[in-house]
Design an enzyme around this catalytic site. Structure first.
Site, PDB file in Angstrom:
ATOM      1  N   THR A 135       0.750  -1.066  -0.028  1.00  0.00           N
ATOM      2  CA  THR A 135      -0.012   0.068  -0.118  1.00  0.00           C
ATOM      3  C   THR A 135       0.867   1.235   0.100  1.00  0.00           C
ATOM      4  O   THR A 135       1.620   1.428   1.005  1.00  0.00           O
ATOM      5  CB  THR A 135      -0.817   0.037   1.211  1.00  0.00           C
ATOM      6  N   LYS A 186      -6.993   1.500  -3.456  1.00  0.00           N
ATOM      7  CA  LYS A 186      -6.712   0.933  -1.934  1.00  0.00           C
ATOM      8  C   LYS A 186      -7.010   2.004  -0.977  1.00  0.00           C
ATOM      9  O   LYS A 186      -7.362   1.944   0.352  1.00  0.00           O
ATOM     10  CB  LYS A 186      -5.463   0.540  -1.975  1.00  0.00           C
ATOM     11  N   LYS A 245       0.657   3.931   8.727  1.00  0.00           N
ATOM     12  CA  LYS A 245       1.146   4.260   7.621  1.00  0.00           C
ATOM     13  C   LYS A 245       0.378   4.486   6.564  1.00  0.00           C
ATOM     14  O   LYS A 245       0.194   5.307   5.819  1.00  0.00           O
ATOM     15  CB  LYS A 245       2.003   3.172   7.209  1.00  0.00           C
TER      16      LYS A 245
END
Lengths: 432, 432
Positions: A99, A180, A249
């Site tokens: 990601t 995503k 993150k």
């Protein structure tokens, strides 16, 4: 029997290890690199071929999957001296499953061309579903790439995904990462909502088992709640399956991107501050379900049973809290998706049965998408009942001195939505 | 020499003790009750007359000041068995100086009538200014009462206030408390902003003395910052001058009232969650400046000196953070004041030199009031420079993993304000 092509792989973390060993089980020769030697030994035990270097893991591999944790790690692994790209043969398909910001995914494609490796077919292919699905080959994958790259590389994405869970997103490289990211809006808010709800419940004297049973059977259900609550109840945080650093993150990718394009993400911002607070308490490497300890130091299963009437009323407050948060998370995710040009129908289809799913997303999110696509807003329940429910939860928390960061954030949004209290008036807060 | 009237008093806390002893110094015979015996002894040493019960402290007192901490305490002190009202002579003036919901102040007036004590002249008279000003007789007081009550009771309010700092608010009983409440919107946000700013600064490696010097000399100044930072630098929190429980109580009055009338107070809500978090860490009885420990466990004066260029750039980030927060706090306070019908010109005049003051309130708040009163919005700097400054601070905090709850809350508001980025577009978020 046709022989299957050799696959290169790097990044054998919780997700990567499952994906790589799944491919081994499917009969692919998989050569993998990881910085952690014991993991490589474990991979060898599982039938894989460990590699001593990144370039060696890529040598002669027509297909290569990079599943490191961050864009920084990917940059080093791909383009560092003796890195993946240096080892890849001409015409290889390179999948980046991490990601990362969509801008980073696009920069990889550009850097390949700049370095004279425009021959590599690059696939921006972030995944969702957790370690169990990774190992089962039943992930969801959001892929953005050229048609040529997808023609060649699609079979491997099919191997890693459940039927119907490979989402090829229009827009090429970067489109997968954007999808995503907007999925993670839901994940970022829902994950910390699990802890806020359990913390609130524990402080009201509810037993964690009762809370889980109540929530997953009703409208307050979310995929994250059902998934994480198993670990919350067992205090299975060390290390647990999903580290705080990972969702932090991912949340930072959302908030950075949102600030860059001047889009408000108030709930993600609140979630981010809580993840940072958890990190500062040294919970970073532990499971994100362990963030319930920001609310209570006791196990959530330590309460004595409550009388039935009292218990039911308090469980309702927990549901009100989650319903309000999930509704606003849906509005935030769908609005950001629209702002970034992410196809909304696909976003809906993807999230509704993935890790970002919730009953509120499923039911109210569908109406929100209709509204944003210009269809008439249905006369539905609107926001009013959500707001009244949240107000009850927030008032109880104020009285008991329990912090409800997300709950108050969601209530502020509903109050900003004004007298109309429609889904449309909530979405207008994100119409910038 | 005319003899001065006897005064009854109850509640000798940090503020009440200062007020009562100031009256003693001005030559009033003051009879006071407090639940804490050592405080009563100290009051006696200061020339006051301690009283053994509430009703005795009220007996034969034509003027009585109630300065307990909460509405709950006031209710008990005023109307409990052997309470103040039971002791008060006919036609007495009763001042409630505590910060309470305006609805509570009105309920006191109603209960006096209901109990057949409509003869008592009740003055809703919350105060602001801190313990030092209380002892100097230079408080600000926001008074709401009937004309008859003010005619009789005004002299005592004059004794307790600095010249020009007695604000008689139109609207009778309740109007003073409303004014205090909207003043506390600024206080609630500014107090925790001091800690967020110092915590951010310390984590950036700045020395607390440099931070204080920089902030109080510039646009990021607030009364709270100048006042609290003295204690932050000395770690003078035990007990300090202003307990977390007090500002938490005041913040809860705002958020409860806002929820009741369906008005958004996103920054106050964020502040409230932080005060609750501090309370849960057992900081409740300590000074609110000590909440910097939610950000850093080290003293804020523990950093080694930074190189000048680096230091200046980081100090600017701290200013950006405070400027953005103070600007949004002004919008929140002024908007709530307007919504409740609080006279805006008086609100401005009161706050600008009281504990709620800030440079942003002074300069941008004046423009906001013009906008809300229908005057043309000036072509000013608008929000854009504030937003860019906040974005820089927030990005640095994200990078360094420092939580900025208020900073991100303020940034979310500015992002919600959309492309226009005018003060008017910020105020529209509160136009419900």
């Amino acid at each position: 029997m046709t022989s299957k092509p050799a696959i290169g792989f790097c990044g054998l973390g919780a997700m990567g290890f499952g994906m790589a060993t799944h491919l081994v089980k499917q009969g692919y020769p998989v050569t993998a690199f990881d910085v952690h030697a014991p993991t490589l030994a474990r991979f060898s035990d599982a039938g894989g071929t460990p590699s001593a270097s990144l370039s060696a893991s890529a040598s002669d591999k027509a297909f290569y999957v990079c599943m490191v944790a961050t864009a920084q790690q990917a940059q080093q692994a791909l383009f560092g001296a003796d890195g993946i790209v240096a080892g890849l043969p001409r015409g290889a398909v390179l999948y980046l499953a991490s990601t990362v910001p969509s801008s980073y995914a696009r920069s990889v494609a550009e850097e390949l061309v700049r370095r004279g490796r425009g021959d590599v077919f690059f696939v921006d292919a972030p995944v969702s579903g957790g370690a169990v699905r990774a190992a089962d080959g039943t992930l969801s994958i959001m892929a953005g790439a050229s048609e040529a790259a997808l023609d060649r590389g699609r079979f491997l994405l099919d191997e890693l995904t459940a039927p119907g869970k490979l989402f090829v997103v229009a827009g090429g490289v970067g489109a997968g990462s954007n999808m995503k990211m907007v999925h993670q809006v839901l994940a970022a808010v829902h994950i910390i909502a699990v802890s806020e709800a359990f913390g609130f419940a524990a402080r009201l004297g509810l037993h964690g088992e009762d809370v889980r049973e109540h929530v997953i059977a009703g409208e307050a259900w979310s995929w994250m709640f059902e998934n994480r609550s198993v670990r919350t109840l067992k205090e299975d945080y060390f290390p647990g399956a999903s580290a705080v650093t990972i969702i932090l993150k991912d949340t930072g990718i959302i908030t950075s991107m949102a600030n860059l394009v001047d889009f408000p993400v108030p709930l993600c911002s609140i979630a981010e501050q809580l993840y940072i607070t958890g990190l500062n308490k040294d919970f970073g490497a532990q499971d994100d379900a362990g963030l319930v300890r920001l609310w209570t130091s006791e196990p959530v299963t330590s309460s004595a049973p409550l009388a039935d009437g009292d218990k039911q009323a308090k469980l309702e407050l927990v549901s009100h809290l989650l319903n309000g948060i999930h509704l606003c998370a849906a509005a935030e995710g769908i609005s950001l998706a629209k702002h970034l040009g992410v196809p909304l129908a696909q976003y809906y289809e993807l999230c509704v049965e993935a890790a970002g799913g919730s009953i509120q997303y499923k039911e109210q999110g569908a109406k929100m998408i209709d509204i944003l696509e210009g269809k008439q807003e249905e006369e539905g329940v609107g926001l009013r009942s959500y707001r009244e429910g949240l107000k009850a939860a927030v008032a109880e928390a104020r009285d008991k001195k329990i912090p409800l960061h997300l709950g108050n954030g969601a209530l502020s949004l509903m109050e900003q939505a004004g007298k109309e209290q429609s889904l449309g008036s909530l979405l207008k807060l994100y119409s910038v």
